[in-house]
Design a protein around this motif. Structure first.
Motif, short mmCIF file in Angstrom:
data_model
loop_
_atom_site.label_atom_id
_atom_site.label_comp_id
_atom_site.label_asym_id
_atom_site.label_seq_id
_atom_site.Cartn_x
_atom_site.Cartn_y
_atom_site.Cartn_z
N GLN A 1 -33.40 -74.19 45.02
CA GLN A 1 -32.93 -74.56 46.35
C GLN A 1 -31.51 -75.08 46.09
OE1 GLN A 1 -34.53 -78.17 48.00
NE2 GLN A 1 -34.26 -77.49 50.11
N PRO B 1 -42.30 -78.29 45.28
CA PRO B 1 -40.90 -78.54 45.62
C PRO B 1 -40.37 -79.70 44.77
CG PRO B 1 -42.39 -78.71 47.52
CD PRO B 1 -43.22 -78.78 46.30
N VAL B 2 -39.41 -79.40 43.93
CA VAL B 2 -38.91 -80.44 43.01
C VAL B 2 -37.38 -80.49 43.03
CG1 VAL B 2 -40.91 -80.46 41.47
CG2 VAL B 2 -39.10 -78.82 41.03
N ALA B 3 -36.79 -80.16 44.20
CA ALA B 3 -35.33 -80.09 44.26
C ALA B 3 -34.70 -81.31 44.91
CB ALA B 3 -34.94 -78.83 45.03
N GLY B 4 -35.52 -82.29 45.29
CA GLY B 4 -34.98 -83.48 45.97
C GLY B 4 -34.10 -84.30 45.04
N LEU B 5 -33.32 -85.20 45.65
CA LEU B 5 -32.36 -85.97 44.84
C LEU B 5 -32.97 -87.23 44.23
CD1 LEU B 5 -29.26 -85.72 47.21
CD2 LEU B 5 -29.77 -84.34 45.19
N GLY B 6 -34.11 -87.66 44.76
CA GLY B 6 -34.75 -88.86 44.20
C GLY B 6 -33.88 -90.09 44.26
N THR B 7 -33.19 -90.28 45.38
CA THR B 7 -32.22 -91.37 45.46
C THR B 7 -32.85 -92.76 45.35
OG1 THR B 7 -32.35 -91.22 47.86
CG2 THR B 7 -30.50 -90.11 46.82
N ARG B 8 -34.15 -92.85 45.73
CA ARG B 8 -34.79 -94.18 45.67
C ARG B 8 -35.04 -94.61 44.23
NH1 ARG B 8 -39.68 -92.91 49.36
NH2 ARG B 8 -39.11 -90.82 48.67
N PRO C 1 -30.22 -79.35 48.76
CA PRO C 1 -31.48 -79.97 49.23
C PRO C 1 -31.47 -80.22 50.73
CG PRO C 1 -30.16 -81.59 48.02
CD PRO C 1 -29.39 -80.30 47.98
N LEU C 2 -31.82 -79.17 51.49
CA LEU C 2 -31.74 -79.25 52.95
C LEU C 2 -33.02 -79.77 53.58
CD1 LEU C 2 -29.84 -75.90 53.70
CD2 LEU C 2 -28.92 -78.23 53.76
N GLY C 3 -33.98 -80.18 52.74
CA GLY C 3 -35.23 -80.71 53.29
C GLY C 3 -36.43 -79.98 52.71
N ASP D 1 -44.47 -86.03 43.63
CA ASP D 1 -44.30 -87.49 43.63
C ASP D 1 -45.45 -88.20 44.33
OD1 ASP D 1 -43.39 -86.40 45.96
OD2 ASP D 1 -41.63 -87.70 46.15
N LYS E 1 -36.84 -86.84 39.20
CA LYS E 1 -37.88 -87.82 39.56
C LYS E 1 -39.27 -87.33 39.12
CE LYS E 1 -38.98 -87.87 44.07
NZ LYS E 1 -38.96 -88.27 45.49
N GLU E 2 -39.47 -86.02 39.18
CA GLU E 2 -40.79 -85.45 38.87
C GLU E 2 -41.12 -85.55 37.37
OE1 GLU E 2 -38.28 -83.92 40.44
OE2 GLU E 2 -39.00 -83.96 42.52
#
Ligand code: UTP
Length: 292
Positions: free
Chosen positions: A106, A11-18, A109-111, A134, A28-29
């Motif tokens: 995705q 799963p590499v669709a997150g926003l990486g906000t941190r 990014p719903l989780g 990550d 991020k990946e």
């Protein structure tokens, strides 16, 4: 015999906000630890464990991940023209076999649970692995290979777990320890998202590697939102636990949470100190910095 684990979902669709602003235009990946992107380490770990098909759940701004696993003709021609055989070999070694990668999107990014659910058609009706890129693993053999060994013996679902500082349980998904079944494996009898230390069932946290049976998709398809208003994988796994065994596999190694800055920096240092080509040069530099 338990069916072989052939497919892995990344799963590499997150926003990486941190990691903003680094992750504004770059996934991020693709952040590098020494000289390899995080996603490459996760793919290496999967291939070592015998995974044949890599499924990436991507999102907007993630096309570069697809490019990373493709041939780069211009670069290869240039390297070849300059006689840079070593660099060329490195690129060839990392390239997945034609037809062994799939990409799906995705759209929102719903989780994490929703990201895994997006891979359902590509997985079909067989058990599969999930690797969060990550979460960077350092172990011999790799974390997924250790889990596959447990799976081959016991079947069911397997989650890798690792000890955290007992005062830090509120930062992790924590499991309860049921019957020990041998070696690093035990039956999980509880899963609690971010419990306070006084109510945590143990100090073993789920470190980002999963072997799951395909029935998880029926549970994920209910699309129920949990913590953070996201569709959580843990919620679906809790339901799955009513019907199937979920084993914990104590990972013999270390996990670096590269989704946060300190974990990412620690990973760079740890991996650099382990690299025979740079460790001797890097160690005195590090010692100088620490002596300041
Ligand atoms: P994280 O929660 O650590 O990633 O998800 P994030 O949301 O990108 O990071 P922050 O919190 O905003 O900094 C763990 C993994 O799950 C993926 C992420 O890409 C990461 O690899 N993920 C997460 C998805 O693919 N889709 C989602 O909706 C959420």
């Amino acid at each position: 015999m338990n069916p072989k684990i052939r497919k892995a979902v990344f799963p590499v669709a997150g926003l990486g906000t941190r990691f903003l602003p680094a992750t504004k235009a770059m996934p991020k990946e693709m952040l590098t630890v020494v000289d390899r992107p995080l996603i490459q380490y996760a793919v290496d770990e999967a291939r070592e464990a015998g995974i044949e098909h890599l499924i990436f759940v991507t999102g907007r701004n993630k096309a570069v991940i697809e490019d990373h696993f493709d041939v780069q003709y211009e670069l290869e021609a240039t390297l070849s023209g300059r006689g840079k055989q070593e660099a060329l070999d490195l690129l060839t070694k990392d390239l997945p076999k034609p037809g062994s990668t799939s990409f799906t999107r995705q759209q929102v990014p719903l989780g994490l649970g929703h990201a895994v659910w997006c891979a359902r058609e590509m997985i079909g009706n067989e058990p599969f692995a999930v690797l969060l890129p990550d979460m960077l693993m350092k172990g011999q053999p790799g974390c997924l290979k250790q889990m596959v060994k447990v799976y081959e013996e016991w079947g069911g679902n397997v989650l890798a777990v690792e000890e955290c500082d007992p005062s830090q349980t509120h930062q992790y998904g924590i499991v309860g320890i049921g019957a020990e079944v041998g070696g690093p494996a035990f039956r999980i009898n509880a899963m609690v998202e971010k419990p306070k230390p006084e109510v945590a069932p143990s100090n073993l946290y789920i470190n980002g590697r999963y072997i799951l049976q395909p029935q998880i998709f029926d549970l994920l398809s209910k699309q129920e939102k949990g913590a953070g208003n996201e569709i959580q994988l843990t919620d679906a796994m809790l339901r799955l636990m009513d019907r199937q065994y979920i084993y914990g596999c104590r990972f013999d190694g270390e996990t670096y949470d590269c989704g946060n800055k300190v974990g990412f920096l620690a990973a760079n240092v740890a991996f650099a100190l382990d690299r025979p080509d740079i460790a001797d040069e890097f160690r005195p530099e590090l010692e100088k910095l620490l002596a300041r």
